[in-house]
Write a protein that holds these residues in place. Sequence first.
Motif, PDB file in Angstrom:
ATOM      1  N   LEU A 156      21.608  -5.022 -24.139  1.00 45.52           N
ATOM      2  CA  LEU A 156      22.041  -3.800 -23.466  1.00 45.52           C
ATOM      3  C   LEU A 156      23.563  -3.777 -23.350  1.00 45.52           C
ATOM      4  O   LEU A 156      24.193  -4.834 -23.251  1.00 45.52           O
ATOM      5  CB  LEU A 156      21.396  -3.720 -22.076  1.00 45.52           C
ATOM      6  N   PRO A 157      24.170  -2.581 -23.370  1.00 41.69           N
ATOM      7  CA  PRO A 157      23.576  -1.243 -23.208  1.00 41.69           C
ATOM      8  C   PRO A 157      23.013  -0.597 -24.465  1.00 41.69           C
ATOM      9  O   PRO A 157      22.746   0.603 -24.474  1.00 41.69           O
ATOM     10  CB  PRO A 157      24.747  -0.416 -22.668  1.00 41.69           C
TER      11      PRO A 157
ATOM     12  N   VAL B   2      20.217   0.404 -26.166  1.00 35.85           N
ATOM     13  CA  VAL B   2      18.812   0.563 -25.798  1.00 35.85           C
ATOM     14  C   VAL B   2      17.899   0.372 -27.001  1.00 35.85           C
ATOM     15  O   VAL B   2      16.850  -0.272 -26.905  1.00 35.85           O
ATOM     16  CB  VAL B   2      18.583   1.944 -25.142  1.00 35.85           C
ATOM     17  N   GLU B   3      18.264   0.918 -28.139  1.00 38.14           N
ATOM     18  CA  GLU B   3      17.438   0.751 -29.339  1.00 38.14           C
ATOM     19  C   GLU B   3      17.312  -0.735 -29.696  1.00 38.14           C
ATOM     20  O   GLU B   3      16.220  -1.232 -30.004  1.00 38.14           O
ATOM     21  CB  GLU B   3      18.047   1.529 -30.504  1.00 38.14           C
TER      22      GLU B   3
ATOM     23  N   SER C 155      19.975   6.589 -19.538  1.00 36.25           N
ATOM     24  CA  SER C 155      19.894   6.110 -20.914  1.00 36.25           C
ATOM     25  C   SER C 155      18.929   4.935 -21.066  1.00 36.25           C
ATOM     26  O   SER C 155      18.433   4.672 -22.168  1.00 36.25           O
ATOM     27  CB  SER C 155      21.290   5.700 -21.419  1.00 36.25           C
ATOM     28  N   PHE C 156      18.644   4.231 -19.973  1.00 40.21           N
ATOM     29  CA  PHE C 156      17.745   3.086 -20.041  1.00 40.21           C
ATOM     30  C   PHE C 156      16.274   3.473 -19.902  1.00 40.21           C
ATOM     31  O   PHE C 156      15.397   2.603 -19.982  1.00 40.21           O
ATOM     32  CB  PHE C 156      18.094   2.063 -18.954  1.00 40.21           C
TER      33      PHE C 156
ATOM     34  N   LEU D 238      13.516   2.075 -22.275  1.00 34.18           N
ATOM     35  CA  LEU D 238      13.258   0.646 -22.111  1.00 34.18           C
ATOM     36  C   LEU D 238      12.342   0.398 -20.927  1.00 34.18           C
ATOM     37  O   LEU D 238      11.371  -0.354 -21.020  1.00 34.18           O
ATOM     38  CB  LEU D 238      14.571  -0.106 -21.942  1.00 34.18           C
TER      39      LEU D 238
END
Length: 333
Positions: free
Chosen positions: A103-104, A106-107, A140-141, A144
């Motif tokens: 992270l950051p 995410v993919e 954005s997380f 996940l």
Amino acid sequence: MSRTGLVDVHAHFVTDGYVAAARAAGVDHPDGMPGWPGWSVERQLDLMERGGIAKACLSVSSPGVHFGDDAAARALAREVNTFGAGVRAERPDRFGHFASLPLPDVEGALAEAAYALDELGADGVAVETNHHGRYLGDPSFAPLWAELDRRGAIVFVHPTSPPAADAVALGRPRPMLEFLFDTARTASDLLLSGVLARHPGIRWILTHGGGALPLLADRIELFRPLLEGAALGAATPAPGGGASTPPAPGTVEQFGRLWYDMAGTPFPRQVPALGAAFGTERLLYGSDYCWTPLEAVLAQIDSVDAAAPPAPGATWRDLTSRNARRLLAPRTR
């Protein structure tokens, strides 16, 4: 009478490759500390024998694996996770492993979580309280957390330096104060962003007794209705109305569903404050070795063994080890 073997959910490792990557990125004094610690399986086992630790769940500590480049962070996460999984596989009776995520990105984090949990057999994943200034409630997380919730995964949340750490830490090592505040900050962000309520399947572990969180939970609850009211007022109603969303449980109730380790200075004040706020049914042991030196860890264990028992006929070893076995028990999807 033999003593119960502790289960350490907060144990760290470093590798030569990891330290070299951090130093290449300019991190010679991580989080304001004098330098990098040394670690080996042999030294870890020596500590465990001397302290009566039956099992240790290994993870990489702050500053994590992401030093500014997504591709490099993915490669470094895979490298340290492969190493940690190898230690676990060689001695599954003595070691567990929480996998690092890049992270950051995410993919990249989604891919690494799947690989670590499905292929490497990790017991959970490790994240930091913030990743380059993004706290864990950041939208954005969301993908996940949705995936880890689906898996019922353990997410070990380790503190790191906050944004503008040089300004607020006043030149002192950030683990002294800033780590404890950053744990409370990210926990409040998880709560107020709704992540905790939306993803009840995630088993979050907060370190150091929740940091400052036990003392701040009532104050967060005081402000929560105001913040939630402002958020509702700013939201656009769905066309045609519809059923209202039921209110989320209160702050103390939601924080009481998290797990907490006692790394640091658990007695005489840290654990009693945590217990008064959230209870001890999800309290776990944590050593913070190798970032905490061996002699300091042994002194901490002595304080745990000498503390007034949590209940008649029980010990803190009994309580935390029972809780850890419950947390770490395999779950089927």
